[in-house]
Design an enzyme around this catalytic site. Structure first.
Site, PDB file in Angstrom:
ATOM      1  N   TYR A 143       0.125 -72.835   5.534  1.00 49.71           N
ATOM      2  CA  TYR A 143      -0.864 -72.535   6.469  1.00 49.71           C
ATOM      3  C   TYR A 143      -1.472 -71.091   6.175  1.00 49.71           C
ATOM      4  O   TYR A 143      -0.614 -70.133   6.104  1.00 49.71           O
ATOM      5  CB  TYR A 143      -0.201 -72.539   7.714  1.00 49.71           C
ATOM      6  CG  TYR A 143      -1.049 -72.404   9.037  1.00 49.71           C
ATOM      7  CD1 TYR A 143      -2.117 -73.147   9.454  1.00 49.71           C
ATOM      8  CD2 TYR A 143      -0.995 -70.902   9.595  1.00 49.71           C
ATOM      9  CE1 TYR A 143      -2.975 -72.879  10.375  1.00 49.71           C
ATOM     10  CE2 TYR A 143      -1.874 -70.695  10.744  1.00 49.71           C
ATOM     11  CZ  TYR A 143      -3.059 -71.786  10.942  1.00 49.71           C
ATOM     12  OH  TYR A 143      -3.590 -71.236  12.020  1.00 49.71           O
ATOM     13  N   ASP A 238      -0.627 -65.548  -0.495  1.00 51.09           N
ATOM     14  CA  ASP A 238      -0.619 -65.290   1.068  1.00 51.09           C
ATOM     15  C   ASP A 238       0.752 -64.286   1.416  1.00 51.09           C
ATOM     16  O   ASP A 238       1.680 -65.227   1.903  1.00 51.09           O
ATOM     17  CB  ASP A 238      -0.998 -66.388   2.039  1.00 51.09           C
ATOM     18  CG  ASP A 238      -1.081 -66.442   3.453  1.00 51.09           C
ATOM     19  OD1 ASP A 238      -0.712 -65.279   3.861  1.00 51.09           O
ATOM     20  OD2 ASP A 238      -1.265 -67.348   3.994  1.00 51.09           O
ATOM     21  N   LYS A 266       0.444 -59.373  10.156  1.00 54.30           N
ATOM     22  CA  LYS A 266       1.878 -59.333  10.868  1.00 54.30           C
ATOM     23  C   LYS A 266       2.528 -57.827  10.870  1.00 54.30           C
ATOM     24  O   LYS A 266       2.167 -57.071  11.712  1.00 54.30           O
ATOM     25  CB  LYS A 266       2.633 -60.227  10.570  1.00 54.30           C
ATOM     26  CG  LYS A 266       2.193 -61.793  10.792  1.00 54.30           C
ATOM     27  CD  LYS A 266       3.072 -62.881  10.843  1.00 54.30           C
ATOM     28  CE  LYS A 266       2.490 -64.221  10.915  1.00 54.30           C
ATOM     29  NZ  LYS A 266       1.780 -64.561  12.171  1.00 54.30           N
TER      30      LYS A 266
END
Length: 428
Positions: A143, A238, A266
């Site tokens: 994702y 990623d 994050k």
């Protein structure tokens, strides 16, 4: 036990689609009513009904040192009195970029954005602009945010809700997104051969966190790097989850992989909305205003987000022993869970690297999305709720990694293992 959360959820559904602002929060992956959180401190959450929990989500990764970490809170408070946004450059943005560059040697230039989705979307656009090609390769169950190209066979909430085709994603976009199974290097080679000179980028979570925690097989990432070199393909890691969590230099440092572009989120915002993409100068110089690949954002480099992330990264840089502490705690938890689950007789797999870990109720190794989906999801649902009743807050989906934070104590870990023993006894 959850009456106030239930009432708030009913109220929320009248104004917010599904009652939540991110789908996995709705608890549809596990059933029941989502908890509404009142506050958090260190390793603990407090919900609106007064229930206390040991937290294994850490806001899906950013709270690596625990909630309401005092130096970050103080830095935000001191910055906020000067205004929360200017829409103009600040020295903080330079300091943040310089700090990231000092931690990640192959990042020559970096652009701040407002989310991990935006970072990945921009990195792919840049790869396309740099190469003049249209197609990308991603991996089933990975994702990379909710931009259109990434919702083809995606993990995380898309997997949790079993959404195979996302309305609103056009056939043309889907046709330009090629997919392969995670850990299947030969499948990627085949895709590249079938589309000669057409693949702009390969994008991957170096350690997958959106179908549970899934590690790359030996040689897999190295093989992708070699293939990209040979075919002129931009290799994008990623690291929205893994960046500054698995090591100071992220998964690149931990796994010894050199990407062309890397995306972050994050941890670099310490809980504030932030993302970034960066990499090699020859590619990054194609981003406007240096080049013609356009990307912009009114709140990019927001001073509150910058000071929060900068403060946290400085702590991690100044005390890298934190990473050993985190890994020691995660391994201790893993060992305890393995003993409990072995004694229960339930089939299980535990995947773990650094402070990322996940439990799969499966007799077979979990190495890709197909094997993650083949696990006993109903068993996970029951386990989740048994743990929740005992004050352990796990991700409300079998397709999400757990994230440990360094505020967890030995007593917290022992309490978690004891709760697991009681939980599996209740469901076995």
């Amino acid at each position: 036990m959850y009456e106030n959360s239930r009432q708030l959820f009913e109220r929320a559904q009248a104004s917010i689609p599904g009652g939540v602002n991110s789908p996995v929060r709705a608890f549809k992956g596990v059933g029941g009513t989502p908890l509404f959180i009142k506050n958090a401190k260190g390793a603990y959450l407090l919900d609106v009904d007064g229930n206390h929990y040991i937290d294994y989500i850490a806001s899906w990764g950013p709270m690596i040192l625990g909630h309401a970490y005092a130096p970050v809170v103080k830095a935000i408070q001191e910055q906020a009195v000067h205004s929360t946004s200017y829409g103009a450059p600040t020295e903080l943005e330079i300091q943040m970029a310089e700090l990231i560059k000092s931690l990640v040697p192959n990042v020559d230039l970096i652009r701040m954005v407002s989310s991990g989705t935006e970072a990945c979307m921009s990195a792919v656009r840049l790869a396309r602009g740099f190469t003049g090609r249209n197609k990308i390769i991603k991996f089933e169950g990975c994702y990379h945010g909710h931009a259109d190209p990434f919702l083809v066979k995606a993990g995380s909430g898309v997997a949790t809700f079993n959404i195979q085709t996302v309305p609103g994603v056009t056939a043309g976009v889907s046709a330009d997104t090629l997919t392969a199974a995670y850990n299947d290097l030969e499948a990627v080679r085949t895709l590249v051969k079938e589309h000669p000179g057409q693949v702009a980028a390969i994008i991957i979570e170096p350690v997958a966190g959106n179908m549970g925690c899934i590690l790359p097989r030996a040689g897999f990432l190295e093989g992708l790097r070699k293939l990209c070199n040979a075919e002129g393909i931009v290799f994008i890691l990623d690291e929205v989850m893994t960046g500054f969590r698995l090591a100071l230099g992220g998964a690149q440092e931990r796994l010894g992989i050199d990407a062309d572009l890397v995306t972050y989120g994050k941890v670099i915002g310490a809980g504030m909305p932030v993302g970034a993409f960066g990499g090699k100068r020859a590619i990054m110089e194609h981003i406007a205003p240096l080049g013609n690949v356009y990307q912009a954002g009114t709140l990019s480099g927001n001073p509150i987000a910058m000071i929060a992330g900068y403060t946290l990264l400085r702590v991690l840089k100044d005390d890298p022993a934190i990473y050993k502490s985190l890994e020691d705690k995660t391994r201790y938890l893993r060992t305890g869970l393995e003993k409990v689950l072995t004694a229960s007789g339930l089939p299980f797999q535990i995947n773990q690297l650094g402070s990322m870990i996940s439990v799969h109720f499966s007799a077979q190794p979990v190495t890709d999305f197909a094997s993650a989906a083949a696990a006993d999801i109903e068993c996970f649902k029951r386990f989740f709720h048994e743990m929740l009743r005992r004050g352990i807050y796990l991700p409300p989906s079998a397709y999400e990694s757990w994230f440990l934070n360094d505020a967890l104590t030995q007593e917290d870990l022992d309490a978690t293992i004891a709760a697991a023993a009681e939980s599996v006894a209740a469901i076995a």
